[in-house]
Motif scaffolding. Structure first.
Motif, PDB file in Angstrom:
ATOM      1  N   ALA A 159       0.847  -6.281 -31.829  1.00 15.65           N
ATOM      2  CA  ALA A 159       1.452  -5.480 -33.047  1.00 15.65           C
ATOM      3  C   ALA A 159       1.668  -4.309 -32.739  1.00 15.65           C
ATOM      4  O   ALA A 159       2.971  -3.330 -32.611  1.00 15.65           O
ATOM      5  CB  ALA A 159       0.584  -5.516 -34.555  1.00 15.65           C
ATOM      6  N   ARG A 160       0.283  -3.739 -32.097  1.00 19.12           N
ATOM      7  CA  ARG A 160       0.285  -2.190 -31.429  1.00 19.12           C
ATOM      8  C   ARG A 160       1.271  -2.538 -30.306  1.00 19.12           C
ATOM      9  O   ARG A 160       2.111  -0.888 -30.061  1.00 19.12           O
ATOM     10  CB  ARG A 160      -1.185  -1.824 -30.644  1.00 19.12           C
ATOM     11  CG  ARG A 160      -1.068  -0.368 -30.393  1.00 19.12           C
ATOM     12  CD  ARG A 160      -2.550  -0.449 -29.903  1.00 19.12           C
ATOM     13  NE  ARG A 160      -3.401  -1.207 -29.623  1.00 19.12           N
ATOM     14  CZ  ARG A 160      -3.595  -1.771 -28.558  1.00 19.12           C
ATOM     15  NH1 ARG A 160      -3.110  -0.845 -27.154  1.00 19.12           N
ATOM     16  NH2 ARG A 160      -4.439  -2.227 -27.785  1.00 19.12           N
ATOM     17  N   ARG A 161       1.013  -2.896 -29.261  1.00 16.51           N
ATOM     18  CA  ARG A 161       2.075  -3.002 -28.339  1.00 16.51           C
ATOM     19  C   ARG A 161       3.922  -3.223 -28.379  1.00 16.51           C
ATOM     20  O   ARG A 161       5.006  -2.353 -27.889  1.00 16.51           O
ATOM     21  CB  ARG A 161       1.799  -4.339 -27.640  1.00 16.51           C
ATOM     22  CG  ARG A 161       0.823  -4.157 -26.451  1.00 16.51           C
ATOM     23  CD  ARG A 161       1.118  -5.126 -25.050  1.00 16.51           C
ATOM     24  NE  ARG A 161       1.160  -6.188 -25.165  1.00 16.51           N
ATOM     25  CZ  ARG A 161       0.983  -7.188 -25.527  1.00 16.51           C
ATOM     26  NH1 ARG A 161      -1.011  -7.342 -25.618  1.00 16.51           N
ATOM     27  NH2 ARG A 161       0.741  -8.152 -25.916  1.00 16.51           N
ATOM     28  N   GLU A 162       3.779  -3.733 -29.865  1.00 15.88           N
ATOM     29  CA  GLU A 162       5.417  -3.879 -30.385  1.00 15.88           C
ATOM     30  C   GLU A 162       5.477  -2.176 -30.807  1.00 15.88           C
ATOM     31  O   GLU A 162       6.852  -2.104 -30.711  1.00 15.88           O
ATOM     32  CB  GLU A 162       5.299  -4.923 -31.062  1.00 15.88           C
ATOM     33  CG  GLU A 162       6.805  -4.933 -31.906  1.00 15.88           C
ATOM     34  CD  GLU A 162       7.650  -5.971 -30.453  1.00 15.88           C
ATOM     35  OE1 GLU A 162       9.286  -5.612 -31.055  1.00 15.88           O
ATOM     36  OE2 GLU A 162       7.082  -6.309 -29.212  1.00 15.88           O
ATOM     37  N   ARG A 163       5.015  -1.717 -31.610  1.00 15.65           N
ATOM     38  CA  ARG A 163       5.060  -0.863 -31.627  1.00 15.65           C
ATOM     39  C   ARG A 163       4.839   0.751 -30.912  1.00 15.65           C
ATOM     40  O   ARG A 163       6.397   1.544 -30.440  1.00 15.65           O
ATOM     41  CB  ARG A 163       4.085   0.170 -33.211  1.00 15.65           C
ATOM     42  CG  ARG A 163       3.637  -0.944 -34.049  1.00 15.65           C
ATOM     43  CD  ARG A 163       3.352   0.320 -35.110  1.00 15.65           C
ATOM     44  NE  ARG A 163       1.710  -0.058 -34.727  1.00 15.65           N
ATOM     45  CZ  ARG A 163       0.449  -0.904 -34.772  1.00 15.65           C
ATOM     46  NH1 ARG A 163       0.843  -1.294 -35.678  1.00 15.65           N
ATOM     47  NH2 ARG A 163      -0.858  -0.978 -34.144  1.00 15.65           N
ATOM     48  N   GLU A 164       4.289   0.515 -29.958  1.00 11.49           N
ATOM     49  CA  GLU A 164       4.816   0.961 -28.715  1.00 11.49           C
ATOM     50  C   GLU A 164       6.199   1.472 -28.138  1.00 11.49           C
ATOM     51  O   GLU A 164       6.916   2.108 -27.154  1.00 11.49           O
ATOM     52  CB  GLU A 164       3.606   0.679 -27.612  1.00 11.49           C
ATOM     53  CG  GLU A 164       1.983   1.660 -28.225  1.00 11.49           C
ATOM     54  CD  GLU A 164       0.911   1.474 -27.654  1.00 11.49           C
ATOM     55  OE1 GLU A 164       1.404   0.325 -26.056  1.00 11.49           O
ATOM     56  OE2 GLU A 164       0.078   1.600 -28.203  1.00 11.49           O
ATOM     57  N   ARG A 165       6.065  -0.096 -27.887  1.00 11.70           N
ATOM     58  CA  ARG A 165       7.487  -0.692 -27.569  1.00 11.70           C
ATOM     59  C   ARG A 165       8.785  -0.140 -28.114  1.00 11.70           C
ATOM     60  O   ARG A 165       9.950   0.331 -27.915  1.00 11.70           O
ATOM     61  CB  ARG A 165       7.360  -2.442 -26.949  1.00 11.70           C
ATOM     62  CG  ARG A 165       8.847  -2.556 -26.789  1.00 11.70           C
ATOM     63  CD  ARG A 165       9.443  -4.029 -26.602  1.00 11.70           C
ATOM     64  NE  ARG A 165       9.892  -4.470 -26.101  1.00 11.70           N
ATOM     65  CZ  ARG A 165      10.690  -5.646 -26.014  1.00 11.70           C
ATOM     66  NH1 ARG A 165      11.112  -6.347 -26.911  1.00 11.70           N
ATOM     67  NH2 ARG A 165      12.422  -6.228 -25.181  1.00 11.70           N
TER      68      ARG A 165
END
Length: 103
Positions: free
Chosen positions: A7-13
């Motif tokens: 989820a954190r990686r998706e938000r950063e993306r």
């Protein structure tokens, strides 16, 4: 743990794509739009692409970003059906689609 990281990686993306879609360079905007279509969060993707289509200054780039917006719309069957019906209702007067209606 893995879902939090994902989820954190998706938000950063999404944050990166939001910045790139607002670039001064048309090529960067088009590339970002192509990536936004593939994002899992379809509501976010549609909002971002709708904003891009609304403010795109270049007619050539507009054609690309509008195409990606349409691709994102077509990912969801229910949304696609609603949009098709909306256009079908204005088949005899396409300009009415863009005119503001009664409130």
């Amino acid at each position: 743990m893995f879902s939090n990281r994902r989820a954190r990686r998706e938000r950063e993306r999404q944050q990166d794509l939001s910045e790139r879609i607002r670039s001064a360079e048309a090529g960067v905007r088009v590339a970002a739009a192509a990536e936004i279509v593939k994002v899992r969060d379809q509501q976010w993707a549609l909002r971002e692409l709708a904003q891009v289509v609304d403010r795109e200054p270049s007619p050539a780039t507009f054609a690309y970003t509008a195409g990606y917006f349409c691709d994102a719309l077509c990912r969801d069957r229910a949304v696609r059906v609603r949009v098709e019906q909306m256009f079908a209702r204005h088949d005899d007067d396409p300009a009415a689609l863009a005119r503001p209606g009664p409130r």
